[in-house]
Design a protein around this motif. Structure first.
Motif, PDB file in Angstrom:
ATOM      1  N   LYS A 116       2.574   0.784   7.318  1.00 10.88           N
ATOM      2  CA  LYS A 116       1.829  -0.141   6.454  1.00 10.88           C
ATOM      3  C   LYS A 116       0.510  -0.496   7.113  1.00 10.88           C
ATOM      4  N   PRO A 139      -2.550  -5.858   5.394  1.00 11.58           N
ATOM      5  CA  PRO A 139      -3.164  -6.339   4.150  1.00 11.58           C
ATOM      6  C   PRO A 139      -4.440  -7.102   4.457  1.00 11.58           C
ATOM      7  N   GLU A 174      -3.892  -3.605  -2.368  1.00 11.11           N
ATOM      8  CA  GLU A 174      -2.593  -4.180  -2.033  1.00 11.11           C
ATOM      9  C   GLU A 174      -1.465  -3.463  -2.765  1.00 11.11           C
ATOM     10  N   SER A 211      -5.063  -0.811  -6.395  1.00  9.35           N
ATOM     11  CA  SER A 211      -4.043  -1.846  -6.275  1.00  9.35           C
ATOM     12  C   SER A 211      -2.787  -1.363  -6.982  1.00  9.35           C
ATOM     13  N   HIS A 246       3.192  -4.912   0.641  1.00 10.40           N
ATOM     14  CA  HIS A 246       2.578  -5.938   1.470  1.00 10.40           C
ATOM     15  C   HIS A 246       3.170  -7.290   1.151  1.00 10.40           C
ATOM     16  N   GLU A 268       6.153 -12.653   2.043  1.00 12.57           N
ATOM     17  CA  GLU A 268       5.043 -12.008   2.719  1.00 12.57           C
ATOM     18  C   GLU A 268       5.458 -11.647   4.129  1.00 12.57           C
TER      19      GLU A 268
END
Ligand SMILES: Nc1ncnc2c1ncn2[C@@H]1O[C@H](COP(=O)(O)OP(=O)(O)OP(=O)(O)O)[C@@H](O)[C@H]1O
Ligand SMILES: Nc1ncnc2c1ncn2[C@@H]1O[C@H](COP(=O)(O)OP(=O)(O)OP(=O)(O)O)[C@@H](O)[C@H]1O
Ligand SMILES: [Mg+2]
Ligand SMILES: [Mg+2]
Lengths: 343, 511, 295, 343
Positions: free
Chosen positions: B254, B257, B286, B453, B469, B484
């Motif tokens: 990942k 973000p 994202e 996105s 994310h 998150e």
């Protein structure tokens, strides 16, 4: 390990696919022609062939429109009555215009314009009620079938509307004339068929018709304006009816409540014989053209001989239609495709 | 675990090959299943798994080779009549008639009758009982066309396990289920297994395979690679056997973000059928996950946003501008694409070829001078084939004949053809093999990196966790919370999804 | 026969209702009779389902059968005027039957029933039976010129007599429709003195409806055409069906004979042959009764 | 983990759903009756109501059969012609049997037996060609429509077949008689409708019809003998036609080529108006019955008033049909269900 599975997706084998479908109806038509020839050599005379093609133009042009409607999953039962009422209206308009426009081409053009407008309008009416009114196409067009037929009866006061004889001379060539030896109606039919083919197979609109007929939900999820496209198919049908009418009127010069009776059945039959599926999703203009010619040929063949009692005409016609379709479906192994596609 | 040596097999395939027309798809396969065992069948998309079980249930006849039932070679009746021999199948394609009710579907073909009349009340009660056993609350009187895909799958399962099966064959039964449903379903499978039913199980979820099966058979490109006892191998080893190469990490790393990235899609207080006041924001670059139980309203949110269903309240802002799409076409023009999870019912036209399906959504791009430009369509097909590794004989093959995974890839290709800014993918990897899954995850990650996105709606918890994310968890049409960073953990998501935690107390705890 | 073969085409409407059925029967009878009597004459009989098809048939008679003479009973006058003219222009001897073309001078021979006369004769009979304040209902055929001519002539005849026409509806020259329309008239109007059914097929339906309602004694029915069942009733002196008005489908045979005589007789045959529409009464009914006919 | 993994699925509101479907056509019918009453009070007279119901019996009984065919995804265009040819054959058989069996009930029974046999045979023929011959139902029944109609014309020698007057007395009560004040045809209609309802909704056969119409592949995978069931629907249609014929013949005691013209359209319209889907999968006998009565009522109302020009009868009919269906579909929010089901 085979290479085959990993090759990815090759472009479709095009030629093969086209043969498969157009071939069936064509073979049946050829068989029918051979039968005709066997019954009476006059069948193959130039005059007869030209008569035959000219005749099939009416139903053929209407059937091209019906191919769109049926491909998109609809049905239109009103075309015969629509043809009658448009003929009637054309005649009224032209007769009325003689005083101002005279008996020449302008009057005829005015009549044609009226025909096109009415065709588009009638088609739109059918489409609108089906899509926005959310009423089954069968019911809507059954209703308008009655309405249109009634209207022509009403306009004709129960009798017949006839085109003033003065105009006929200017208008006659549209049916009886020919260009380079080919009768005008045949040329118009060919043109409509080619345009229809292009529209169905070479434009986004045609693709959308097939998608809607195949699965309306998928079409909607694929950003297709289902209602608009579907309405358009009825409008196209209306346009085709008006074109057929334009070449029909100079032939008989009149319209009455018996004009165009059962044309809807003939048009739908031509479409189905040609290989289009009644449930939608799959349309073939080429097949439709052959289907229309085939139906006319059957009628012609019955006139070639009087060995069969007149009373049995309908029976012979029925047997030939079934046999022709059986021949093209069953014999060419065509059916597997159809059955699966339907499942 | 069944003792593999001593128990005789009930159903076996011996040197079975199959070709569709000219195209061979199975090469001399040996396969058997014994009483009281779960035999998993795995392989890449298009490897021939579904074809093999169709042969084992009589729906397709092998081109060569024999089927052996109870030691006797047999020609299985087609038309699903092999159910009367005790061979029951859950097909990969949903096999339900849309107009029938749930109870009618469960008993279709073997109705209970008295004096020739249907014992409707009893069948209904029995259907209810079976559904209760699966812990699902589906009304036996509901028509199939009103059910969600997952519910339809549960009906299929109910239909299959309620039969008197000796051999139960299941082709990706869990593809559309969440882990909770899967657990309940597995309970039922184990119960049947204990009763001595022989079970063939196809799945792309290797953890499920490991948890449930006694033996595993791996197919690759129509060839038998190996049949092994489950305990002897690690999931990684199996995966490598399947794809024929070493698999690196399933999920791409990942990227961090960017909290300062502009909000590109802002949904506030959205209400629609099945949605009760949902708010969330999506930033540029994202990947936003949507988790929740089946029927929690995730799909309903997405369909309302793109204009497939009618919004009754709330606002949707795209790049700060309020928008109200009334048809999905407008959403696409605005750079927002939605890929449905119901590939058979809403995603693809099954009776036409790949190429036309691929370009249906974006047909306008393939028009030159008013006419369709076939060359450009072919090009698009080649592009999608490369990108998503779609495998089919040729582009004219009817999509209905494709393997399930390839259909899914085609649908992805179809959505991505529109080159969107915002991608909403509902169940992106349903029915896709691990190898391809990995590719798709990397594609998604790469898109995000490019600044697109992405919203991923998924019932596969690992997928949501591995990709997103942030994760929105929904329950009963509401957003229960947004997780998150380190919060994104299976247990945490489950707590929100079950209503034990979150913005709305469990107002239906008593229900 | 040494003479060269002569082909006569006969184009008529198909047997879609009783009268047209009778037409077909008589045409077939005449064909057999004429061909037997004249070995060098070949008759081609074609029945059409509608005006457009009849136009097709005419084309086929020319291009395939190369006819020397045509006997045509047009489905409708207007639409067939041009097609018949085309036939004429190709040099064929043309006999038109029953429904005249809408342009004069095309045909060589015109053999006609008389629709106007049918309406007038019927109307006169009503005048003789009914008067001021009496109520009648009318069942019409299919909306066409024929129906219009009959109806208008009838209305003109009874105009001013004080006979009250309660309503008229189309019954499509069909028994079932006649039955249903009459049923509805009966439930709607308590006092009906006479029914003009215009056609014997319709009349048969009307009779059954009246019988069902048990109102035979209050009214009488007048049909038209000369169907054998109706003529039999007239012959037997029925009060319900006291008279009929003739409109014989056998006129096709007359026309065929006239056409043949163009080739066989040395006298001139062109011109008009108008058949009357006589009133059939118990006294003369026997003359119009053909028990072997299908009509 | 909660046991209640599934959320949001509420138990269907059953009562509501039933109302939904039967209610629509019924409301439209009631509206129509009120219109009739407003136009002419005689509409509600006992005699008129009884006429109306008796008339609707023919189309109604045929439409009950058509409900099965359409539910299973087929279509039968031949029913009108089939009725004509069966009527004709019955009359021929009975007339011929007078000499041996006399003019009483035995002859009538023989006629009825012939009717049933022919109906079953004709239905089987349609079904067989559709399923085994793999020809589209539309084409097969369009063909047999022509064949049957031709045959009756042929038998009647172009004219009319009439039942010998001697037998009529024995046979008349079947149409004109009544039991407890209810006309026999109405009783037969009710009986056929009830049996049809039971067959469609309470037996495996009915369920199979729906399954086949909804998705043929699913039906096949469920070990349903698709061809057999589908053929049976045509056989049932044939049986219904023969029953309708049995009560039709004593009405006028005759058959000709104009008997039963367009009954197929009326029957299909009754079925669709009643809420059955033309594409199959979903059938409602109750709706069909109401649809048949509705169609007859429209004709009846037109005969009860003369405010409308005769020429416009068809138009009024069309408008009423469309309006009635719109009323029941649109107004009752019925359509959502239909649209989804179609997608
Ligand atoms: N009826 C058919 N006609 C032609 N080809 C077919 C047909 N059915 C399957 N195939 C082909 O056979 C191959 C194997 O398909 P199958 O459905 O067995 O794969 P699978 O292993 O089940 O894949 P997945 O995991 O994607 O479901 C595929 O290439 C498919 O396109
Ligand atoms: N158009 C609609 N009208 C009424 N209710 C709807 C509509 N669309 C969805 N719903 C209801 O909203 C709820 C949420 O369904 P949805 O399909 O969005 O759930 P989901 O979270 O995507 O679950 P799944 O995994 O089953 O797709 C369901 O109860 C569904 O019945
Ligand atoms: Mg598979
Ligand atoms: Mg969802």
């Amino acid at each position: 390990m085979t290479a085959q599975a990993h090759e990815g997706v090759k472009p479709a084998k095009k030629r093969f696919r086209i043969d498969y479908h157009t071939f069936g109806p064509l073979v049946a038509l050829i068989a029918l022609c051979l039968l005709g020839l066997a019954l009476n050599p006059a069948f193959a005379s130039e005059g007869n062939i030209s008569n035959l093609l000219t005749r099939s133009a009416f139903i053929g042009i209407i059937a091209v429109g019906a191919t769109f409607v049926i491909t998109a999953g609809g049905i239109d039962l009103s075309v015969g009555s629509m043809a009658a009422v448009i003929s009637g209206a054309m005649i009224i308009v032209m007769n009325a215009a003689i005083e101002t426009l005279g008996t020449g081409v302008p009057t005829v053009l005015l009549g044609c314009a009226a025909s096109v407008l009415l065709g588009l309008g009638a088609g739109f009416l059918n489409g609108f009620m089906t899509t926005k009114g959310k009423i089954e196409a069968f019911i809507v067009t059954l209703g308008t079938m009655g309405i249109f037929r009634s209207l022509v009866t009403y306009f004709a006061d129960g009798g017949t509307l006839s085109l003033a004889f003065d105009i006929r001379d200017a208008y006659r060539p549209v049916y009886y004339g020919n260009l380079l030896g080919i009768p005008i109606p045949v040329l118009v039919f060919a043109l409509v068929a080619v345009l229809g083919w292009v529209l169905l197979n070479r434009t986004a609109f045609g693709r959308y018709c097939m998608a809607i007929g195949s699965n309306e939900t998928v079409a909607r999820y694929s950003a297709i304006k289902v209602d608009r496209i579907r309405t358009l198919t009825y409008v196209i049908q209306g346009l085709c009816v008006s074109i057929a009418t334009i070449i029909y009127v100079p032939r008989l010069g009149s319209a009455s409540s018996s004009t165009g009776v059962l044309w809807e059945l003939e048009a739908i039959a031509a479409v189905i014989i040609g290989g289009t599926m009644l449930k939608g999703g799959y349309g073939r203009i080429g097949g439709t053209v052959i289907g229309a010619i085939m139906l006319t040929t059957i009628g012609n063949i019955l006139n070639l001989t009087d060995i069969i009692s007149n009373y049995l005409n309908g029976a012979v016609q029925g047997v030939i239609i079934i046999a022709a379709v059986w021949l093209q479906r069953g014999n060419l192994g065509h059916l597997n495709i159809f059955r699966k596609a339907r499942g | 675990m069944a003792d593999s040596a001593s128990t005789p097999h009930i159903l076996a395939a011996s040197r079975v090959s199959k070709s569709f027309g000219e195209v061979p798809v199975l090469f001399s396969i040996d396969f058997d299943v014994r009483q009281g065992e779960v035999h998993a069948l795995i392989g890449e998309n298009g490897a021939g798994k579904s074809t093999l079980i169709k042969i084992l249930s009589g729906i397709e006849q092998p081109t060569s080779g024999t089927i052996v039932l109870d030691g006797e070679p047999i020609r299985l009746p087609s038309n699903g009549e092999s159910a009367s021999l005790g061979i029951v199948v859950i097909h990969q394609e949903l096999n339900l008639a849309e107009h029938l009710t749930v109870a009618e579907s469960i008993f279709l073909g073997r109705e209970w009758k008295r004096y020739g009349f249907l014992r409707r009340a009893e069948m209904q009660a029995e259907a209810q009982r079976i559904l209760d056993g699966l812990h699902v609350s589906i009304d036996p009187n509901a028509r199939i066309n009103t059910l969600s895909v997952a519910d339809k799958q549960m009906v299929e399962i109910a239909k299959a396990i309620s039969r008197d099966a000796r051999v139960l064959i299941m082709d990706e039964p869990t593809a559309v289920l969440t882990s909770a449903e899967t657990d309940i379903f597995f309970e039922q499978v184990r119960r049947l297994k204990a009763k001595g039913v022989a079970i063939i199980f196809i799945s792309h979820k290797l953890d499920e395979v490991m948890a449930l099966s006694d033996r595993i058979t791996v197919l690759r490109d129509g060839q038998l690679i190996a049949t092994v006892d489950t305990g002897d191998l690690t999931p990684d080893a199996i995966a490598e056997m399947m794809v024929g190469r070493e698999l690196s990490n399933l999920y791409p790393p990942k990227n961090e973000p960017d909290v300062d990235a502009p909000v590109i899609l802002d949904v506030e207080g959205l209400t629609a059928p099945g949605v009760r006041g949902v708010s969330f924001a999506l930033r540029r670059g994202e990947i936003l996950g949507f988790a929740g139980l089946i029927g929690s309203g995730r799909t309903a949110v997405m369909e309302a946003i793109v204009g497939l269903s009618e919004k009754t309240g709330g606002t949707v802002r795209l790049r700060g501008e309020p928008v109200a799409f009334s048809a999905i076409g407008e959403a696409i023009d605005a750079g927002l694409v939605y890929m449905t999870k119901d590939r058979k019912g809403k995603g693809l036209l099954l009776n036409i070829g790949l190429q036309r399906n691929l370009t249906l959504l974006t047909l306008k791009r393939h028009i030159k001078g008013g006419f369709l430009n076939e060359a450009s369509e072919v090009e698009a097909m080649e592009r999608a084939t490369r990108r998503f590794d779609i495998r089919a004989r040729d582009a004219s093959v009817r999509v209905g004949q494709l393997s399930g995974g390839n259909q899914q890839k085609l649908m992805l290709g179809k959505a991505m053809e529109s080159e969107p800014e915002i991608v909403i993918i509902d169940e992106p990897t349903r029915g896709i093999d691990v190898g391809t899954k990995q590719q798709i995850y990397h594609i998604i990650a790469a898109l995000a990196k490019e600044g697109k996105s992405i919203i991923v709606v998924s019932s596969e918890m690992q997928e949501v966790i591995g990709l997103s994310h942030r994760v929105v968890v929904m329950r009963d049409g509401r957003r229960m919370g947004t997780l998150e960073g380190a919060e994104i953990k299976e247990g945490e998501i489950m707590r929100y999804a079950a209503g034990l935690k979150g913005e709305f107390g469990d107002d239906r705890a008593s229900a | 026969a040494a003479a060269q073969e002569i082909t006569i085409g006969v184009s008529i409407p198909a047997a879609t209702h009783g009268w047209a059925g009778g037409l077909n029967w008589h045409a077939e009878q005449a064909m057999t009779r004429i061909e037997e009597a004249n070995p060098d004459i070949d008759i081609v009989l074609i029945a059409a389902d509608g005006p457009a098809q009849q136009a097709n048939d005419l084309e086929d008679l020319i291009s395939i059968h190369q006819i020397d003479a045509l006997v045509v009973l047009p489905f409708e006058s207007e639409p067939l005027t041009d097609p018949v003219r085309m036939v004429k222009e190709s040099g064929v001897f043309v006999t038109v039957v029953d429904r005249g073309l809408s342009q004069e001078g095309i045909e060589d021979v015109y053999v006609a029933g008389n629709n106007t006369a049918l309406g007038t004769v019927s109307g006169e009979y009503f005048l003789s039976r009914l008067g001021e304040g009496d109520n009648i209902v009318i069942l019409r055929g299919i909306p066409t010129v024929i129906d219009d001519e009959r109806f208008n002539a009838f209305m003109e005849t009874i105009d001013g007599s004080g006979i009250n026409v309660l309503d008229n509806q189309y019954a499509n020259w069909n028994r079932d429709d006649g039955f249903e329309v009459m049923q509805d008239f009966l439930s709607r109007f308590p006092d009906i003195d006479g029914v003009w059914a215009q056609d014997d097929d319709i009349a048969l339906g009307v009779i059954e409806a009246v019988r069902q309602a048990g109102r035979e004694d209050e009214l009488f029915i007048v049909g038209g055409a000369g169907m054998k069942e109706i003529i039999q009733m007239v012959m037997e002196g029925s009060d319900l069906v006291p008279v009929d008005v003739l409109y014989p489908p056998a006129m096709i045979a007359t026309a065929m004979d006239v056409t043949v005589s163009h080739f066989t007789s040395n006298g001139p045959v062109s011109g008009e042959y108008i058949l009357g529409a006589p009133l059939i009464t118990p006294e003369n009914a026997e003359n119009y009764y053909f028990p072997d006919s299908t009509f």
